[in-house]
Write an enzyme that holds these catalytic residues in place. Sequence first.
Site, PDB file in Angstrom:
ATOM      1  N   ASP A  63      -6.079  -3.391  -1.671  1.00  0.00           N
ATOM      2  CA  ASP A  63      -4.915  -3.103  -0.834  1.00  0.00           C
ATOM      3  C   ASP A  63      -4.188  -4.400  -0.437  1.00  0.00           C
ATOM      4  O   ASP A  63      -4.804  -5.363   0.014  1.00  0.00           O
ATOM      5  CB  ASP A  63      -5.406  -2.376   0.423  1.00  0.00           C
ATOM      6  N   SER A 121       0.833  -1.202   0.000  1.00  0.00           N
ATOM      7  CA  SER A 121       0.000   0.000   0.000  1.00  0.00           C
ATOM      8  C   SER A 121       0.875   1.261   0.000  1.00  0.00           C
ATOM      9  O   SER A 121       1.758   1.406  -0.833  1.00  0.00           O
ATOM     10  CB  SER A 121      -0.954  -0.051   1.196  1.00  0.00           C
TER      11      SER A 121
END
Length: 281
Positions: free
Chosen positions: A160, A37
Amino acid sequence: MIGLIDGGGGMRGVYTAGIYDRMLDEHTKIDYGIGVSAGAANMITYLAGQRGRTLTFFADYTFRREYMSVANWLKDRNYLNLDYIYTTLTNRGGENPLDYEAFSRTSCPFFIVATDAQTGRAHYFTRSDIAQDSYDVLKASCAIPAACKPYPVNGRLYYDGGVAEPIPYQKAFDDGCDKIIVLITRHKDYVKPKQKNMRLLGWMLKKYPEIVQKLAHRHEAYNRSIKELKELAQQGRALLVAPSDGCGVDTFTKDRKAFLRLYEKGYKDGGEVAAFIQKNN
């Protein structure tokens, strides 16, 4: 070989922005990197040698409606406008472009973790999946469930990377690293609680049941990883780096003073990272 793993953490990633700037100031290089991320975005800027660039994204651009806002979510269900962040700002001719040529000259293996929206499994993109003005893998790794729609890459949808792999340190050992440095953005003794609002998330993510299951058990994976990393640190095989406190910064915080305080903590702690690398090289 020493591996560096950055677990991300949304706006808390300003902490590792400080660490990377300190590493650049100390002329510290890594052998191997995995980013999750925001951690992937921070790490690629470090590899490109662009001191201060990441801090600008957190401390300045975050406050723009185009970057992160309810208006974005109401428009197309993306609270974070990943195209604005990683295309408009980041491409050549953008306001703050990534120095892709400098990044491409580095030889350090670099992995970007995303979560396959259909299977719930981690997918490790590599530097070969990145090209000049083509940073879709960063967008995929940063697509937070419910706050963003899954991001498409090569015909697959991704969320993510922290959904499937909160702290993907085992891959570094599997790939031959002798020791690892793990950057997290919460206190070392933080115990992650169960995901709240699972009924609402289940409804919002009904097309992706495997993601819902991962979210329901993510706290278990995170807490288990922290326990194992603390044991590895005692054995001298790992360095776990975390802020002494979060300065009030959370995933979607908008507070410039808090960002700067957390960045300074990261810059200070970056000295520990540089010393560990120098000692073990």
